[in-house]
Write an enzyme that holds these catalytic residues in place. Structure first.
Site, PDB file in Angstrom:
ATOM      1  N   LYS A 142       5.014  16.448  49.741  1.00  0.00           N
ATOM      2  CA  LYS A 142       4.268  16.365  48.480  1.00  0.00           C
ATOM      3  C   LYS A 142       4.070  17.765  47.889  1.00  0.00           C
ATOM      4  O   LYS A 142       4.286  18.768  48.575  1.00  0.00           O
ATOM      5  CB  LYS A 142       2.921  15.686  48.736  1.00  0.00           C
ATOM      6  CG  LYS A 142       2.071  16.404  49.772  1.00  0.00           C
ATOM      7  CD  LYS A 142       1.070  15.473  50.413  1.00  0.00           C
ATOM      8  CE  LYS A 142       0.131  16.280  51.308  1.00  0.00           C
ATOM      9  NZ  LYS A 142      -0.705  15.438  52.148  1.00  0.00           N
ATOM     10  N   MET A 150      -2.352  39.084  36.112  1.00  0.00           N
ATOM     11  CA  MET A 150      -1.381  37.991  36.000  1.00  0.00           C
ATOM     12  C   MET A 150      -0.037  38.328  36.625  1.00  0.00           C
ATOM     13  O   MET A 150       0.553  37.528  37.338  1.00  0.00           O
ATOM     14  CB  MET A 150      -1.199  37.630  34.522  1.00  0.00           C
ATOM     15  CG  MET A 150      -0.346  36.393  34.306  1.00  0.00           C
ATOM     16  SD  MET A 150      -0.165  36.011  32.558  1.00  0.00           S
ATOM     17  CE  MET A 150      -1.837  35.527  32.130  1.00  0.00           C
ATOM     18  N   TYR A 181      -8.646  45.729  35.582  1.00  0.00           N
ATOM     19  CA  TYR A 181      -9.596  45.009  34.729  1.00  0.00           C
ATOM     20  C   TYR A 181     -11.007  45.099  35.273  1.00  0.00           C
ATOM     21  O   TYR A 181     -11.236  45.021  36.485  1.00  0.00           O
ATOM     22  CB  TYR A 181      -9.205  43.534  34.647  1.00  0.00           C
ATOM     23  CG  TYR A 181      -8.034  43.261  33.740  1.00  0.00           C
ATOM     24  CD1 TYR A 181      -8.083  43.594  32.377  1.00  0.00           C
ATOM     25  CD2 TYR A 181      -6.887  42.666  34.227  1.00  0.00           C
ATOM     26  CE1 TYR A 181      -7.010  43.329  31.533  1.00  0.00           C
ATOM     27  CE2 TYR A 181      -5.805  42.396  33.395  1.00  0.00           C
ATOM     28  CZ  TYR A 181      -5.872  42.728  32.053  1.00  0.00           C
ATOM     29  OH  TYR A 181      -4.815  42.467  31.244  1.00  0.00           O
ATOM     30  N   ARG A 184     -11.389   8.937  52.263  1.00  0.00           N
ATOM     31  CA  ARG A 184     -10.579   9.416  51.140  1.00  0.00           C
ATOM     32  C   ARG A 184      -9.771   8.203  50.707  1.00  0.00           C
ATOM     33  O   ARG A 184     -10.343   7.173  50.397  1.00  0.00           O
ATOM     34  CB  ARG A 184      -9.734  10.617  51.600  1.00  0.00           C
ATOM     35  CG  ARG A 184      -9.313  11.530  50.479  1.00  0.00           C
ATOM     36  CD  ARG A 184      -8.560  12.749  50.982  1.00  0.00           C
ATOM     37  NE  ARG A 184      -7.320  12.418  51.699  1.00  0.00           N
ATOM     38  CZ  ARG A 184      -6.379  13.303  52.031  1.00  0.00           C
ATOM     39  NH1 ARG A 184      -6.540  14.573  51.704  1.00  0.00           N
ATOM     40  NH2 ARG A 184      -5.299  12.937  52.671  1.00  0.00           N
TER      41      ARG A 184
HETATM   42  C1  LIG Z   1      -0.615  15.784  53.437  1.00  0.00           C
HETATM   43  C2  LIG Z   1      -0.630  14.653  54.369  1.00  0.00           C
HETATM   44  C3  LIG Z   1       0.045  14.748  55.596  1.00  0.00           C
HETATM   45  C4  LIG Z   1       0.621  16.041  56.121  1.00  0.00           C
HETATM   46  O1  LIG Z   1      -0.439  16.875  56.560  1.00  0.00           O
HETATM   47  P1  LIG Z   1      -0.196  18.297  57.260  1.00  0.00           P
HETATM   48  O2  LIG Z   1      -1.562  18.719  57.666  1.00  0.00           O
HETATM   49  O3  LIG Z   1       0.385  19.198  56.221  1.00  0.00           O
HETATM   50  O4  LIG Z   1       0.722  18.102  58.399  1.00  0.00           O
HETATM   51  C5  LIG Z   1       0.119  13.585  56.356  1.00  0.00           C
HETATM   52  N1  LIG Z   1      -0.466  12.437  55.947  1.00  0.00           N
HETATM   53  C6  LIG Z   1      -1.140  12.332  54.789  1.00  0.00           C
HETATM   54  C7  LIG Z   1      -1.759  11.039  54.405  1.00  0.00           C
HETATM   55  C8  LIG Z   1      -1.266  13.433  53.968  1.00  0.00           C
HETATM   56  O5  LIG Z   1      -1.958  13.341  52.833  1.00  0.00           O
END
Ligand SMILES: *Cc1c(COP(=O)(O)O)cnc(C)c1O
Length: 376
Positions: free
Chosen positions: A42, A312, A264, A141
């Site tokens: 992701k 930046m 800055y 979650r």
């Molecule tokens: C992001 C995620 C993972 C991977 O997690 P890592 O800590 O990067 O290994 C696995 N399962 C779910 C549901 C996630 O959201």
């Protein structure tokens, strides 16, 4: 006027070591016994580039992938071809229906509403749906909550319509193997799964893999470990190699006097005469503003403090105490072996350091000549 001695570009580079990525894949696979690997790619493969990472992991043997959104899934589909399962963690949202079906993505079902929606979609297209079901086991979650799960577990016709290939959950505290929540979630997961038709199970992210065999089930879902980031509070147990290095050139070197201000807001006032290197990477490239007057980079493998506010396109570092060769065009390194140290120093985590990598970076997936050592 002296000419620069070395040829360099002002553009910073993100170097991704695919050989080490494959090493990490194998290492995590060996740790996971007979469980399959479902790679978490992701957020553009944690900022590394989903297309290249997808292809490399496919080459290493990976055939199951997890993304967060349908759009990410579509990009990945183009990269890994038709023979991989791509699951969309954030579920089947109505507006993504076309993309999900078109790219043959498999939504993860997190609620009754999503279950009913996707069952209805699947009916209308005459194709058997392929899904995974996510049960919440304490993280609160995504995933079925206790109430909805009861109803879902009773409704076998809905289950049959969805045709789930996996039942999964996600661990909240796996990075700390002494945390009592790990065992609590494991027990809850088993108890919930027992109320469903027999289906392959998946619980662990990278950190969960190190909790051992009871947490592996039929698939693990590592992300950070593949990309060379430590996932647990005991990095010495993790046999992984560095994948990500951010390289930026020194554009200018200046000597400033005690009392001079830097950058800055004049947030840094030189406590003594100093030598400062102006480096060609800023927050647009992934050097966090939080690193202002706080974080560090490395030059010739030595830590060099970031001074003044990160801007930046530029970051200033204090090179007064660097005795090795200093020159315009010299390469300053961010992340690399220092990923976690840099993150800790500014109060963030390695995951965020990776996913914040900027769009402007030149991306180099070639074979580097060094840095293929174990991280510990
Ligand atoms: C992001 C995620 C993972 C991977 O997690 P890592 O800590 O990067 O290994 C696995 N399962 C779910 C549901 C996630 O959201």
């Amino acid at each position: 006027m002296s000419q620069p001695l070395i040829s360099y570009s002002s553009r910073p580079t993100l170097r991704v070591n695919l050989e080490n990525l494959r090493y990490n894949y194998q290492s995590l696979k060996e740790r996971s016994g007979n469980a399959k690997i479902g790679a978490s790619v992701k957020a553009d493969a944690y900022g590394l580039g989903a297309t290249q990472i997808g292809r490399a992991l496919y080459g290493a043997g990976c055939r199951i992938f997890f993304v967060a959104t349908a759009g990410e899934g579509k990009i990945l589909r183009d990269s890994v071809g038709p023979n991989s399962a791509i699951y969309v963690l954030n579920g089947p949202s109505p507006r993504d229906k076309g993309v999900l079906l078109g790219a043959k993505l498999k939504p993860v079902i997190n609620s009754l509403e999503q279950a009913r929606f996707w069952a209805q979609v699947s009916r209308s297209v005459n194709e058997p749906p392929y899904t995974a079901v996510h049960i919440d086991t304490g993280m609160n979650r995504l995933g079925f909550d206790q109430e909805e799960f009861k109803e879902f577990a009773r409704d076998r016709s809905l289950w049959n319509e969805l045709n789930p290939e996996w039942v999964m959950s996600h661990l909240a505290c796996a990075s700390d193997k002494t945390h009592p929540m790990n065992a609590t979630q494991l027990a809850k997961f088993k108890k919930s799964a027992a109320q469903l038709p027999l289906t392959p199970l998946s619980l662990s992210n990278t950190a969960g893999i190190y909790l051992g065999k009871p947490y592996h089930f039929q698939m693990v879902r590592p992300g950070i470990g593949l990309y060379g980031g430590y996932a647990t509070t005991q990095p010495e147990q993790e046999d992984i190699r560095t994948v990500v290095t951010l390289l930026a050139p020194i554009l200018q070197i200046r000597n400033i006097s005690k009392g001079d201000s830097l950058g800055y807001n004049a947030s840094y006032i030189a406590p003594r005469d100093m030598q400062i290197a102006i480096v060609g990477a800023g927050y647009a490239d992934g050097v966090p503003v939080l690193a202002s007057n706080k974080g560090f980079a490395t030059l010739h493998d030595e830590a060099v403090p970031i001074v003044g506010r990160v801007s930046m396109d530029l970051t200033m570092i204090d090179i007064t105490n660097v005795h090795m060769h200093k020159e315009v065009g010299g390469v300053v390194v961010f992340r690399g072996d220092q990923l976690e140290n840099e993150a800790n120093e500014i109060g963030t985590i390695n995951y965020e350091m990776l996913t914040r990598m900027g769009q402007r970076l030149r991306r180099d997936y070639g074979k580097p000549d060094k840095n293929n050592q174990h991280r510990n």
